[in-house]
Design a protein around this motif. Structure first.
Motif, PDB file in Angstrom:
ATOM      1  N   ASN A   9      34.911  46.556  50.146  1.00 37.87           N
ATOM      2  CA  ASN A   9      36.204  47.227  50.020  1.00 37.87           C
ATOM      3  C   ASN A   9      36.486  48.132  51.217  1.00 37.87           C
ATOM      4  N   LEU A  63      42.938  43.796  43.184  1.00 35.67           N
ATOM      5  CA  LEU A  63      41.648  44.283  42.686  1.00 35.67           C
ATOM      6  C   LEU A  63      41.784  44.948  41.325  1.00 35.67           C
ATOM      7  N   TYR A  67      38.040  42.152  37.351  1.00 34.30           N
ATOM      8  CA  TYR A  67      36.844  42.973  37.217  1.00 34.30           C
ATOM      9  C   TYR A  67      36.089  42.974  38.543  1.00 34.30           C
ATOM     10  N   VAL A  68      35.737  44.162  39.007  1.00 30.58           N
ATOM     11  CA  VAL A  68      34.940  44.315  40.221  1.00 30.58           C
ATOM     12  C   VAL A  68      33.750  45.190  39.861  1.00 30.58           C
ATOM     13  N   THR A  76      34.187  42.274  48.158  1.00 32.57           N
ATOM     14  CA  THR A  76      35.465  42.110  47.458  1.00 32.57           C
ATOM     15  C   THR A  76      36.412  41.167  48.189  1.00 32.57           C
TER      16      THR A  76
END
Length: 120
Positions: A9, A63, A67-68, A76
């Motif tokens: 990210n 995002l 689900y991260v 990501t």
């Protein structure tokens, strides 16, 4: 030729700025000619953004929809760099990059494509 680079990210915004040629630093790659920036064009839909900031907003929105895993170093995004073959005629470049874009979208889905820029 194609290459892929995984991004966390924290790294994504740098890549978006580089791809849209908004990075304030002089490019380290001698193949980048800043005077030709106006010849670059986007394949991704306009609602994904054009500036690095707009693309980052789209990325953050996307995002928030999935689900991260909650780690700062989680991957990501992936950056694909697709280069036209040396023996491809210039009048075939556009079709080649559109076909490449369509292929990657068939794998990942167009809504997961944050930014697609053709650099000339």
């Amino acid at each position: 030729m194609a290459a892929i680079e995984k991004c966390s990210n924290n790294e994504v915004y740098y890549h978006l700025r580089h791809n849209s040629r908004e990075n304030p630093r002089t490019p380290g790659n001698p193949d980048i000619d800043p005077s030709r920036k106006g010849e670059n064009y986007y394949l991704s839909p306009p609602d994904h953004g054009r500036s690095a900031r707009e693309c980052r907003m789209y990325y953050q929105k996307r995002l928030s929809e999935i689900y991260v895993f909650g780690r700062s170093d989680v991957v990501t995004a992936c950056e694909w760099v697709v280069t036209a073959p040396k023996d491809l005629r210039p009048d075939q470049y556009d079709a080649f990059f559109h076909a490449s874009y369509a292929f990657l979208n068939s794998l990942y889905g167009e809504k997961n494509c944050i930014q697609a820029v053709v650099h000339n």
